[in-house]
Design an enzyme around this catalytic site. Structure first.
Site, PDB file in Angstrom:
ATOM      1  CB  SER A 105      10.110  25.993  13.845  1.00 31.48           C
ATOM      2  OG  SER A 105      10.132  27.272  13.253  1.00 31.48           O
ATOM      3  CG  ASN A 112       0.093  33.828  12.470  1.00 34.29           C
ATOM      4  OD1 ASN A 112       1.183  33.459  12.895  1.00 34.29           O
ATOM      5  ND2 ASN A 112      -0.801  34.445  13.232  1.00 34.29           N
ATOM      6  CB  SER A 140      22.008 -14.597  10.959  1.00 35.31           C
ATOM      7  OG  SER A 140      22.479 -14.980  12.231  1.00 35.31           O
ATOM      8  CD  GLU A 196      12.095  -9.219   8.859  1.00 36.24           C
ATOM      9  OE1 GLU A 196      11.774 -10.275   9.405  1.00 36.24           O
ATOM     10  OE2 GLU A 196      13.269  -8.819   8.827  1.00 36.24           O
ATOM     11  CE  LYS A 231      17.675 -16.528   9.810  1.00 42.25           C
ATOM     12  NZ  LYS A 231      16.268 -16.853   9.655  1.00 42.25           N
ATOM     13  CB  THR A 268     -10.306 -16.731   1.189  1.00 49.23           C
ATOM     14  OG1 THR A 268     -10.690 -18.084   1.380  1.00 49.23           O
ATOM     15  CG2 THR A 268     -10.615 -16.323  -0.243  1.00 49.23           C
ATOM     16  CG  HIS A 269     -10.613 -17.507   5.602  1.00 53.26           C
ATOM     17  ND1 HIS A 269     -11.313 -16.782   6.535  1.00 53.26           N
ATOM     18  CD2 HIS A 269     -11.464 -17.696   4.567  1.00 53.26           C
ATOM     19  CE1 HIS A 269     -12.546 -16.573   6.100  1.00 53.26           C
ATOM     20  NE2 HIS A 269     -12.659 -17.110   4.891  1.00 53.26           N
TER      21      HIS A 269
END
Ligand code: ARG
Length: 484
Positions: free
Chosen positions: A20, A103, A270, A283, A276, A148-149
């Site tokens: 480790s 431990n 881009s 993201e 762009k 909403t929605h």
């Protein structure tokens, strides 16, 4: 040396597979401090002599100053420290492991590491909250459509929206703080699993290391990792908050919404499409939240079938948890920078508050001023909205709708027109926590106070740790200096 008497040489591949050492670089500092506290306690209890303690401590202090060079052949940090200490102090180094096991040692190191990492993370979350607060302060009256929605619903303000995220982050922060409080207990002295026949003082080492107490049961102390699960779960929940903000910014920066202009420093372009300007960091943030959820699932699955007490599986958990903390921390930092440099386009935001978004408040007004049942007022405005779809506005169609439904209107066209502006809608709100300027000023004050309190609590935790560990180093130096 450790294996010689029992097992002899190991296969290289086995050593490589089980090591480790990469992760353990993060534990070196805590391993050394934990060892100092342990040795001082052994000395105080008369388990080792002051002279032996002095020699061990001066070696540990030298390693603390000069750093520990971990080799790939070292199995873990604990064995590396013992090897290096042996080179510095000779056979007396072998006394350090009296009444201790790797431990309880690793459980200790991890709790100490997590204390620092959680504090750092809390600091980064607080910075992000500060950015949200600043935006809210600047946009108390900047109207925008509330959804909403993902359908336009009622006008709100940027301040209201940002404070919504602020409060959600403040609960995330609280969860991290609560996880800190529960993990700030020392497992040291649990030894391999059953404790020891030496008359150690576990509360003393806990005190020396700045813990608020001990993990009482020795099997629990070495076997449990809920102290890692809990921060991880808190990180997963906080990642939801961050990802939702990232998603909104991605959406709002599209030409379709055009609500915000992201700072070019935080955008990519881009390789083919020259025009762009892409929100890549946001993201990635959205995607990385998924990695944190995955880490939580991984951790839960790793732990669910482990019989007590220590199992080597536990080693595999640590990097998963620490990676998740770092993922959230770096996202919080990035998001703060992006949000802080984002320009809110007041004109676009206001334009998007179309008149029908005042429908709810119009229905409320009819119910309040004309004594109409709300249900009837709702139906009346719904009718007007349906008529307006064929051309015209709700205000223009309200009279016609009332006639069709055989209802009396008590409102002047003027009062309706005034209400049906985005500013009129927002100002009409009067309930606690709503988007009106008066309500937002109260909320802002509360938010500022909460932020100040959380920050003070963080400084206090950090200062408390620093005080304890400085005192531990000082005590170690004092004993090391007095060779007996
Ligand atoms: N590297 C180990 C871990 O992280 C340290 C403890 C090793 N204990 C043992 N019994 N092999 O869990």
């Amino acid at each position: 040396m450790l294996r010689d008497a029992r097992l002899g040489k190991a296969d290289e591949r086995f050593l490589h597979y089980t090591a480790s050492i990469d992760f353990d670089r993060r534990l070196v500092r805590y391993d050394l401090l934990g060892s100092m506290a342990h040795v001082l306690m052994l000395m105080e209890r008369g388990i080792i002599t002051r002279g032996d303690a002095a020699r061990i401590l001066s070696g540990l202090l030298e390693l603390y100053r000069g750093g520990v060079e971990l080799r790939d052949e070292d199995e873990d940090v604990h064995m590396a420290v013992e090897r290096l200490l042996h080179a510095l102090a000779g056979d007396v180094a072998g006394k350090m492991h009296t009444a201790r096991s790797r431990n309880d040692q690793v459980a200790l190191d991890l709790r100490m590491l997590l204390r620092d990492e959680l504090n750092r993370l809390c600091g980064r979350m607080i910075e992000l909250m500060r950015v949200l607060l600043r935006i809210a302060e600047q946009h108390i009256e900047t109207v925008m459509p509330g959804y909403t929605h993902l359908q336009r619903a009622q006008p709100v303000t940027i301040a209201h929206h940002m404070l919504a995220h602020f409060w959600s982050l403040s609960r995330d922060l609280e969860r991290l703080e609560q996880a800190y409080r529960r993990l700030n207990r020392s497992p040291l002295g649990a030894c391999a699993l059953a404790g020891t026949s030496f008359s150690i003082d576990r509360r003393r080492t806990a005190e020396l290391l700045g813990f608020s107490g001990i993990v009482e049961n020795s099997q629990d102390a070495v076997a449990s990792r809920d102290f890692m699960l809990e921060p991880l779960a808190a990180c997963a929940i906080a990642s939801v908050s961050l990802s939702r903000i990232a998603e909104e910014l991605i959406l709002w920066s599209t030409s379709e919404f055009g609500f915000v202009e992201l700072d070019a420093r935080y955008c990519s372009t881009s390789s083919m499409m020259p025009q762009k300007k892409n929100p890549d960091a946001l993201e990635l943030m959205r995607a990385r939240s998924a990695k944190v959820f995955g880490a939580l699932t991984t951790a839960l699955a790793m732990l669910k079938a482990l019989p007590l007490a220590y199992n080597r599986d536990l080693q595999e958990l640590s990097p998963v948890v620490l990676d998740a903390l770092e993922t959230l921390g770096s996202s919080a930092e990035m998001l703060g920078a992006i949000l802080g440099s984002t320009r809110f386009r007041r004109d676009r935001l206001r334009e998007a508050c179309s008149q029908e978004m005042g429908a709810t408040l119009l229905a409320e007004m009819l119910a309040r001023e004309c004594g109409m049942e709300f249900r009837r007022a709702h139906a009346l405005v719904a009718k007007a909205a349906a008529l307006a779809e064929g051309g015209g506005s709700i205000a223009m169609c309200l009279q016609e709708a009332a006639e069709e439904l055989g209802l009396e209107l008590c409102l002047s066209a003027e009062a309706v027109e005034k209400l049906l502006t985005p500013e009129g809608c927002v100002q009409a709100l009067s309930s606690e926590g709503s988007a009106s300027a008066a309500s937002l000023r109260r909320q802002l004050e509360h938010a500022r106070q909460v932020l100040e309190e959380r920050e003070a609590a963080l400084r206090e935790r950090e200062a408390g740790l620093r005080r304890a560990l400085d005192a531990l180093l000082e005590y170690s130096r004092r004993v090391a200096g007095v060779q007996g």
